[in-house]
Write a protein that holds these residues in place. Structure first.
Motif, short mmCIF file in Angstrom:
data_model
loop_
_atom_site.label_atom_id
_atom_site.label_comp_id
_atom_site.label_asym_id
_atom_site.label_seq_id
_atom_site.Cartn_x
_atom_site.Cartn_y
_atom_site.Cartn_z
N PRO A 88 0.75 -1.24 0.07
CA PRO A 88 -0.10 -0.12 -0.05
C PRO A 88 0.85 1.38 -0.03
O PRO A 88 2.19 1.13 0.75
N THR A 89 0.27 2.39 -0.60
CA THR A 89 0.98 3.68 -0.71
C THR A 89 0.12 4.73 0.06
O THR A 89 -1.19 4.53 -0.08
N SER A 90 0.76 5.83 0.28
CA SER A 90 -0.16 6.79 0.92
C SER A 90 -0.10 7.98 -0.19
O SER A 90 0.70 7.96 -0.96
N PRO A 91 -1.33 8.54 -0.16
CA PRO A 91 -2.47 8.28 0.57
C PRO A 91 -3.06 7.02 0.11
O PRO A 91 -3.29 6.55 -0.92
N VAL A 92 -3.62 6.43 1.10
CA VAL A 92 -4.30 5.20 0.96
C VAL A 92 -5.46 4.88 0.40
O VAL A 92 -5.97 3.99 -0.47
N ARG A 93 -6.43 5.65 0.75
CA ARG A 93 -7.87 5.60 0.13
C ARG A 93 -7.88 5.60 -1.25
O ARG A 93 -8.35 4.65 -2.01
N PRO A 94 -7.30 6.47 -2.18
CA PRO A 94 -6.84 6.33 -3.50
C PRO A 94 -6.30 4.95 -4.11
O PRO A 94 -6.80 4.16 -5.10
N TRP A 95 -5.58 4.50 -3.54
CA TRP A 95 -4.83 3.37 -3.64
C TRP A 95 -5.51 2.24 -3.39
O TRP A 95 -5.66 1.26 -4.36
N LEU A 96 -6.39 2.11 -2.14
CA LEU A 96 -7.40 1.05 -1.98
C LEU A 96 -8.51 1.03 -3.11
O LEU A 96 -9.16 -0.01 -3.31
N HIS A 97 -8.80 2.34 -3.31
CA HIS A 97 -9.99 2.41 -4.33
C HIS A 97 -9.59 1.45 -5.72
O HIS A 97 -10.12 0.88 -6.33
#
Length: 188
Positions: free
Chosen positions: A74-83
């Motif tokens: 995972p990379t930060s920011p996490v939300r766009p990566w997780l999306h």
């Protein structure tokens, strides 16, 4: 000392696994029989039996070649990566090959301990990877409250399985956003 593997044995085993995987993807789990796999692989049926005495074990071996390429690093920011990772998974789940492997593993795991072990290993890997991503989001202050990890993984992936497998539909970006909102409080 290990006994060297006969190259012919290794080649026939590889051909059988490739044929079983091809049949699984093309026609579904019922097509993975000793006779069909032998024909597809260009080997004798006895050769298939020599490697796998039971068709269900052959099917599990064919499915074991499926990797879980999702939710790594995972990379930060996490939300766009997780999306993005959820989008990739949702798109993969609409493919017949991926759906066949996923649903066959889930069904077979109900009565086969080897399949249950494989299913448990896969689900634990996904849960661990999602937990790592959510932990990173919390560490960076991007996520302030979060569900327990196994609940978060189930809440993120379960609805996508329902949409793709049960409804034979697709997963919208809006649904993915709602799923992400459901696991905790995100900061902009």
């Amino acid at each position: 000392m290990d006994t060297p593997v006969d190259p012919r044995t290794a080649r026939s085993r590889d051909a059988i696994l490739a044929a079983a995987h091809t049949l699984l993807v093309r026609e579904g789990p019922a097509s993975v029989t000793h006779q069909r796999v032998a024909h597809e692989a260009g080997v004798g049926r006895a050769t298939v039996y020599r490697h796998w005495q039971r068709a269900d074990h052959l099917l599990l071996a064919a499915m074991s070649g499926s990797d879980l390429p999702f939710f790594r690093s995972p990379t930060s920011p996490v939300r766009p990566w997780l999306h993005q990772e959820l989008r990739k998974l949702a798109d993969e789940l609409t493919l017949p090959a991926v759906a066949a492997v996923t649903l066959t593993l889930m069904q077979t795991a109900l009565w086969d301990p080897d399949a249950a072990t494989r299913r448990n290993h896969s689900s634990a890997a996904v849960t661990t990877r999602i937990t790592t991503a959510l932990d990173l989001a919390q560490e960076t202050g991007e996520l302030t409250t979060v569900l327990p990890s196994e609940d978060a993984a189930a809440l993120l992936i379960g609805p996508m399985l329902y949409r793709t497998a049960m409804e034979a539909g697709t997963v919208s970006d809006m649904l993915i956003s709602h799923l992400l909102d459901s696991v905790g409080t995100w900061r902009d």
